[in-house]
Design an enzyme around this catalytic site. Structure first.
Site, PDB file in Angstrom:
ATOM      1  N   PRO A  22      45.545  51.907  38.383  1.00  0.00           N
ATOM      2  CA  PRO A  22      44.636  51.646  39.495  1.00  0.00           C
ATOM      3  C   PRO A  22      44.319  50.159  39.591  1.00  0.00           C
ATOM      4  O   PRO A  22      44.041  49.517  38.575  1.00  0.00           O
ATOM      5  CB  PRO A  22      43.379  52.439  39.109  1.00  0.00           C
ATOM      6  CG  PRO A  22      43.873  53.500  38.182  1.00  0.00           C
ATOM      7  CD  PRO A  22      45.011  52.894  37.430  1.00  0.00           C
ATOM      8  N   TYR A  56      30.938  50.277  34.537  1.00  0.00           N
ATOM      9  CA  TYR A  56      30.568  51.364  35.444  1.00  0.00           C
ATOM     10  C   TYR A  56      29.859  52.491  34.682  1.00  0.00           C
ATOM     11  O   TYR A  56      29.681  52.436  33.468  1.00  0.00           O
ATOM     12  CB  TYR A  56      31.803  51.858  36.195  1.00  0.00           C
ATOM     13  CG  TYR A  56      32.448  50.766  37.037  1.00  0.00           C
ATOM     14  CD1 TYR A  56      31.675  49.961  37.862  1.00  0.00           C
ATOM     15  CD2 TYR A  56      33.825  50.533  37.010  1.00  0.00           C
ATOM     16  CE1 TYR A  56      32.251  48.951  38.641  1.00  0.00           C
ATOM     17  CE2 TYR A  56      34.407  49.530  37.783  1.00  0.00           C
ATOM     18  CZ  TYR A  56      33.620  48.740  38.590  1.00  0.00           C
ATOM     19  OH  TYR A  56      34.187  47.748  39.348  1.00  0.00           O
ATOM     20  N   CYS A  86      48.219  33.985  38.489  1.00  0.00           N
ATOM     21  CA  CYS A  86      47.277  33.044  39.110  1.00  0.00           C
ATOM     22  C   CYS A  86      46.000  33.730  39.592  1.00  0.00           C
ATOM     23  O   CYS A  86      44.999  33.072  39.868  1.00  0.00           O
ATOM     24  CB  CYS A  86      47.940  32.343  40.290  1.00  0.00           C
ATOM     25  SG  CYS A  86      48.441  33.502  41.600  1.00  0.00           S
TER      26      CYS A  86
HETATM   27 FE1  SF4 Z   1      48.333  38.209  41.525  1.00  0.00          FE
HETATM   28 FE2  SF4 Z   1      49.322  35.729  41.332  1.00  0.00          FE
HETATM   29 FE3  SF4 Z   1      50.515  37.743  40.073  1.00  0.00          FE
HETATM   30 FE4  SF4 Z   1      50.616  37.634  42.724  1.00  0.00          FE
HETATM   31  S1  SF4 Z   1      51.508  36.161  41.306  1.00  0.00           S
HETATM   32  S2  SF4 Z   1      50.185  39.428  41.505  1.00  0.00           S
HETATM   33  S3  SF4 Z   1      48.627  36.759  43.181  1.00  0.00           S
HETATM   34  S4  SF4 Z   1      48.460  36.993  39.678  1.00  0.00           S
END
Ligand code: SF4
Ligand code: ADP
Length: 697
Positions: free
Chosen positions: A29, A180, A351
């Site tokens: 999830p 939660y 990122c």
């Molecule tokens: Fe998330 Fe960056 Fe991975 Fe894309 S590349 S799934 S935005 S962490």
């Protein structure tokens, strides 16, 4: 291509109670930002992953009752029969590809503010989560649940589980993680109860156990019942007869659910940015679970390498390889492993722009995969593009993220593409940025694209090629795309929170100067009003070079926007570790080569810090000289046959890498094509709610 037999184990089926996952790729999830109000967007987003080979596809948090209302953060719901159809669209889409559909039933307890439903939040003992970030602050404290409230929640869970089954879900969750309600019963800080739900670990586990039991009673004959549980804090607490309370909780619940989905406790550790945590970072917390249960275990760790996945299984850490971010960045990751196309994996760079989308309350965006969330809206597919009706010769100037993505997508569409950059190494801003502390994984943005481009016979790469108007006229492309990027400026910042004025002088630097190899003389003041990663990471970098660095920002935190990407607490930790003091709420009022004068953003009080250099990380502006020269010579370009000039990425509007990639992709999808506006999704109307009774079993 053939799959390497080492990876066969990843394609074995796994039984989860009464259902069977076709393989070990499990999309756990995760928030998509797509509520029940965007049913088609959501179904298409999840379907892409099922098509790409994920054996299980789950929803994000799905509220069981109006007392769990996280608005304005986006969440799904199964509050009544009217919610079923929106989910059924997703389960049908997932089933079309032979995958199982899971629903993460959820009650937020004290961590939701019920801003729309306006009911006091429920909690074991009236203890609130008092977040330090304004986005999560609220003034309504939770109320203490009595026994009848507990019975109500158990009934709501069972009823929601029945509705989930009506919607076609194969796996139904009980959620006891991330602050939660279920988690609050487990944690003594939240749970001060003196009845059978509080005190001893057996009592604190009781609520979670009963949640699992009522779910099994409701749907357990047909659906796998999963427990999602955060173990980070519990693992840090010694148990009475086990190494930790986490061990004791798992021991007590060992054979109760059909599946354990194990994770960390807070978003920054659970969905840790690659800047601060490697692949597989959960392992030290969750590695014991499999030894204590016969039930299958799924966990995450930003797994993109099939070798690490196999290692997790062979070493007995996990049975199912959980993926949230890797499945967003590459919905076809399992298919690529299955078909031996490992080089084609579009690896997540960690990122966390995807997380920031949820914090922004919008559908998911991804740096690596510009089609994420656009599958239904724009008809984009993560792997396939519409071939160009008419093949053109396209010249792209600038091989940063925007130019690379544009070239790749145009090349896939069959155009003849030339991609030129004045630098010897392609990659644009990422050439420098991926050498900064913690950012090496971001190199995957360049590597993935260069790898594919090098395989294409209709794409030519021209490094070390600075292009001006004359060269472009000589090349005479049909279409010209400028992806020339942006420059950091020496603009300052006013108390009205607007960039104003400029400061210059021998000791004033921008990130571009440092990228060009200029080294500031210490002590250094780094003034950051960009607020994303650059200021913080550059401070780390300069401190790492042995310079005495002081970080100053008009915001309330260092790299303030990174609260959105889960990086902020870790940025502060990193700066402290490097000995960089952080001064907030200050603007720069002046610099004379000996000291930087600061002014308090709100009071105007002036202070100063001794400094020989000032590094300004503030405003970027497009690098548009070439564009201006070109527009001044339009007639010559037209005569040479250039029919369009477009700008993409930072050359058009400076942004994050995600914006540049998206911009490059969009232009490439649309070039030479009739551009249709994105489709607008709508919730299902009252009249479309088919079932008349609370059906199910
Ligand atoms: Fe998330 Fe960056 Fe991975 Fe894309 S590349 S799934 S935005 S962490
Ligand atoms: P974006 O993030 O929009 O992709 P970048 O700043 O990462 O932008 O990349 C822009 C690239 O364009 C840089 O590598 C730069 O060297 C290159 N570039 C800028 N102007 C020219 C030019 N006139 N000729 C060739 N390359 C250029």
């Amino acid at each position: 291509m053939m799959r390497d037999s080492r990876y066969d184990i990843l394609f074995e089926p796994v039984k989860i109670g009464p259902v069977t996952a076709p393989n070990r790729f499990y999309q756990v999830p995760h928030a998509s930002g797509m509520t029940n109000a965007l049913p088609r967007v959501r179904a298409a987003f999840r379907e892409a992953k099922a098509e790409g080979g994920w054996g299980v596809i789950c929803t994000g948090a799905c509220s069981i009752h109006p007392t769990s209302d996280d608005a304005p953060l986006p969440f799904a719901s199964l509050w009544d029969l009217r919610d079923i159809k929106a989910h059924a669209l997703m389960t049908e889409a997932v089933h079309r590809h032979g995958a199982l559909a899971g629903v993460e039933l959820w009650h937020g307890g004290a961590s939701v503010m019920n801003r729309v439903t306006r009911t006091p939040p429920l909690s074991p003992s009236g203890i609130p989560w008092m977040a330090t970030h304004v986005g999560f602050m609220g003034n309504l404290k939770p109320r203490t649940m009595d026994k009848s409230d507990i019975r109500d929640v158990l009934r709501w869970q069972a009823e929601a589980a029945l509705r989930a089954r009506s919607a076609g879900f194969d796996i139904v969750y009980v959620y006891a993680g991330m602050g939660y309600l279920g988690y609050e019963f487990l944690m003594p800080e939240y749970n001060h109860r003196t009845d059978e739900y509080g005190g001893s670990i057996e009592n604190r586990v009781r609520f979670v156990r009963e949640m699992i039991e009522v779910t099994k009673d409701a749907v357990g004959q047909h659906c796998g019942v999963a427990l999602r549980i955060s173990l980070e804090e519990l693992r840090s607490r010694p148990g009475r007869h086990q190494p930790s309370e986490a061990h004791e909780v798992i021991e007590l619940l060992a054979e109760v659910p059909d599946l354990f989905d194990v994770k960390m406790d807070s978003s920054p550790t659970d969905c840790a940015p690659s800047r601060f945590a490697p692949e597989g970072s959960h392992e030290p917390v969750i590695d014991f679970v499999k030894r204590m249960t016969k039930k299958p275990v799924v966990g995450v760790g930003r797994f993109t390498s099939p070798d690490s996945m196999v290692s997790q299984i062979r070493r007995g850490v996990l049975d199912l390889i959980g993926g949230a971010r890797p499945s967003i960045a590459d919905p076809f990751l399992p298919a690529k492993i299955r078909e031996g196309r490992l080089d084609e994996i579009r690896e997540c760079i960690g990122c966390n722009i995807c997380i920031s989308s949820w914090h922004d309350g919008v559908p998911v965006r991804c740096t690596q995969n510009p089609t994420a969330g656009e599958e239904w809206r724009r008809g984009w597919h993560p792997e396939r593009v519409r071939p160009a009706a008419r093949k053109s010769k396209v010249l792209i100037v600038g091989a940063g993220p925007a130019g690379l993505e544009c070239a790749l997508t145009l090349g896939r569409r069959g155009h003849e593409v030339m991609l030129a950059d004045e630098a010897e190494e392609l990659g644009g801003r990422l050439r420098f940025e991926t050498r900064l502390p913690g950012l090496s994984a971001w190199r995957r943005v360049v590597e993935y694209r260069l790898g594919r481009l090098n395989e294409m016979t209709n794409v030519s790469l021209f490094p070390a090629s600075r292009l001006g108007v004359d060269e472009i006229i000589d090349i005479a492309p049909d279409h010209l795309v400028l992806a020339t990027g942006a420059r950091w400026t020496k603009m300052l910042y006013s108390p009205l929170e607007i960039p104003v004025g400029q400061i210059d002088g021998p000791g004033v630097f921008t990130p571009d100067d440092i990228a060009d190899g200029r080294i500031p003389e210490g002590p250094v003041v780094l003034f950051d009003f960009d607020n994303y990663y650059m200021g913080g990471v550059l401070a780390e970098h300069l401190a790492g070079m042995g310079l005495d660095v002081h970080y100053v920002t008009p915001a309330g935190h260092a790299s303030a926007w990174t609260i959105m990407s889960n990086e902020l607490p870790l940025v502060h930790r990193a700066l402290t570790r490097r000995g960089v003091p952080v001064t907030t709420l200050r603007t720069v009022a002046g610099f004379d080569g000996e000291a930087v004068r600061l002014s308090h953003l709100f009071t105007g009080e002036v202070t100063q810090i001794a400094a020989r250099s000032l590094v300004i990380v503030g405003l970027r502006s497009p690098r548009d000289e070439l564009y201006r020269e070109l527009t001044a010579r339009m007639a010559e370009l037209k005569a040479a046959g250039v029919s369009s000039i477009e700008r993409i990425g930072d050359a058009l509007a400076p942004g994050a890498i995600v914006h540049a990639v998206y911009s490059g992709h969009k232009l490439a999808q649309e070039l030479g094509q009739e551009v249709r506006p994105a489709r607008r999704d709508t919730p299902f109307g009252e009249e479309e709610f088919a079932p008349q009774t609370e059906a199910a079993e």
